[in-house]
Scaffold this active site. Structure first.
Site, short mmCIF file in Angstrom:
data_model
loop_
_atom_site.label_atom_id
_atom_site.label_comp_id
_atom_site.label_asym_id
_atom_site.label_seq_id
_atom_site.Cartn_x
_atom_site.Cartn_y
_atom_site.Cartn_z
N ASP A 128 93.45 52.24 43.60
CA ASP A 128 92.94 53.40 42.89
C ASP A 128 93.64 54.67 43.37
O ASP A 128 93.45 55.75 42.80
CB ASP A 128 91.42 53.52 42.99
CG ASP A 128 90.91 53.61 44.42
OD1 ASP A 128 91.73 53.62 45.37
OD2 ASP A 128 89.67 53.66 44.60
N SER A 129 94.49 54.53 44.38
CA SER A 129 95.35 55.64 44.81
C SER A 129 96.25 56.12 43.69
O SER A 129 96.79 57.23 43.74
CB SER A 129 96.22 55.22 46.00
OG SER A 129 96.93 54.03 45.71
N ASP B 150 92.30 47.02 42.98
CA ASP B 150 91.20 47.86 43.48
C ASP B 150 90.08 47.95 42.46
O ASP B 150 90.32 48.17 41.26
CB ASP B 150 91.72 49.27 43.76
CG ASP B 150 91.88 49.54 45.24
OD1 ASP B 150 91.57 48.64 46.05
OD2 ASP B 150 92.31 50.64 45.59
N LYS C 128 89.71 44.23 45.60
CA LYS C 128 89.40 44.97 46.84
C LYS C 128 88.30 45.97 46.56
O LYS C 128 88.34 46.68 45.54
CB LYS C 128 90.65 45.68 47.36
CG LYS C 128 90.40 46.47 48.66
CD LYS C 128 91.71 46.94 49.29
CE LYS C 128 92.35 48.09 48.56
NZ LYS C 128 91.53 49.33 48.63
N GLU D 65 85.48 48.86 48.66
CA GLU D 65 85.27 49.62 49.88
C GLU D 65 83.85 49.47 50.39
O GLU D 65 82.90 49.38 49.61
CB GLU D 65 85.57 51.11 49.63
CG GLU D 65 87.03 51.39 49.28
CD GLU D 65 87.31 52.87 49.12
OE1 GLU D 65 86.45 53.69 49.48
OE2 GLU D 65 88.40 53.22 48.62
N GLU E 204 91.63 50.96 57.41
CA GLU E 204 92.41 52.18 57.18
C GLU E 204 92.05 53.24 58.21
O GLU E 204 90.86 53.49 58.47
CB GLU E 204 92.18 52.73 55.77
CG GLU E 204 92.98 53.99 55.49
CD GLU E 204 92.96 54.44 54.03
OE1 GLU E 204 93.52 55.52 53.75
OE2 GLU E 204 92.40 53.72 53.19
#
Length: 283
Positions: free
Chosen positions: A52-53, A93, A122, A124, A189
């Site tokens: 999502d970056s 993501d 992925k 978070e 991270e």
């Protein structure tokens, strides 16, 4: 990329596990487009993270938060189309809002990313119920802990995590919990190198990858636009630039502008010519 008998082999989750056992560092790159995916795959990376970056590095937002499911599906499918010979894993993501509301939402949206071309998803945070639901649905989950960009407001912004002994112990506990819930890989991270090394020594059941966590993990992730020097709004401490594509692009476009304004482009070599007889008829 590993080859056998001249044939490219697709990276699998078992490949990452075997590399961990063999202590062979893995390499992940975040990228989002068909051309970049082809370049990254040819270089021999083990996995591509369609993160999502992209909202930040590709689409001009000031964070990852504006990424949507539609964006992720679009860029995951674009990335998958770039993989024609060497085939790394594709990790998609799950953007903000795609898994937080409920386990049902998490499974539905993860299925959408898998259908778009992801091999794993992925998410978070220590989202144990969501991870278990996805695992029970047969979807492999990469759990993203440490600095979590979707939750940066809660942790005070882009800050290193696990800096105290208590924080490090809580982080390790969360890693154990997500693994027990069903996560197949953990991504850390922005964690101190010493903490990542301690966790890596004591949590050995799944591959442990890092971005900004030092060398003592099973592999490393960097974002493509960071490592080639294309994203220049800011530079994280851990984002080493292995090239400077941004300057090269800027120079190329500047040279193009100068050539057009100086009437040296286009020239005969870059223009098409009409047959002389047809030109005579036209005139």
């Amino acid at each position: 990329m590993r080859r056998h008998g001249g044939e490219a082999l697709k990276t699998t989750l078992d490949t990452l596990r075997a590399m961990k056992v063999a202590k062979k560092p893995g390499v992940w790159v975040s990228c989002y487009t068909t051309p970049d995916a082809a370049i990254v795959a040819a270089a021999g990376v083990d996995a591509i993270v369609v993160g999502d970056s992209l909202a930040l590095t590709l689409l001009g937002h000031d964070s990852t938060l504006p990424a949507t499911m539609e964006m992720m599906e679009l860029f995951i499918s674009a990335t998958r189309r770039g993989l024609t010979a060497n085939i790394p894993l594709v990790i998609g993501d799950m953007p903000l809002g795609s898994y937080q509301p409920s386990e049902r939402d998490a499974v539905i949206n993860a299925c959408r990313l898998i259908q778009a071309g992801a091999d794993l998803v992925k998410l978070e945070g220590c989202m144990l119920g969501r991870i278990t639901a996805l695992a029970e649905a047969g979807i492999g989950v990469v759990a993203h802990l440490g600095l979590q960009p979707q939750m940066k407001a809660l942790v005070g912004g882009w800050k290193v995590q696990g800096k105290t002994a208590d924080e490090a112990r809580r982080l390790r506990q969360d890693i154990v919990r997500v693994i027990l819930a069903g996560a197949v890989v953990v991504l850390l991270e922005a964690v101190p190198s010493e903490v990542a090394a301690w966790i890596s020594r004591t949590v050995v059941s799944v591959p442990l990858y890092g971005i900004g966590c030092g060398p003592h993990v099973d592999g490393q992730l960097l974002v493509m636009s960071d490592l080639i020097g294309e994203f220049r709004q800011f530079k994280s401490r851990f984002a080493k630039r292995f090239g400077n594509v941004g300057e090269a692009k800027e120079k190329a476009v500047g040279d193009f502008v100068a050539a057009v304004r100086g009437s040296t482009f286009p020239d005969t070599e870059t223009s098409y010519a009409m047959d002389k007889e047809e030109l005579a008829k036209l005139e």
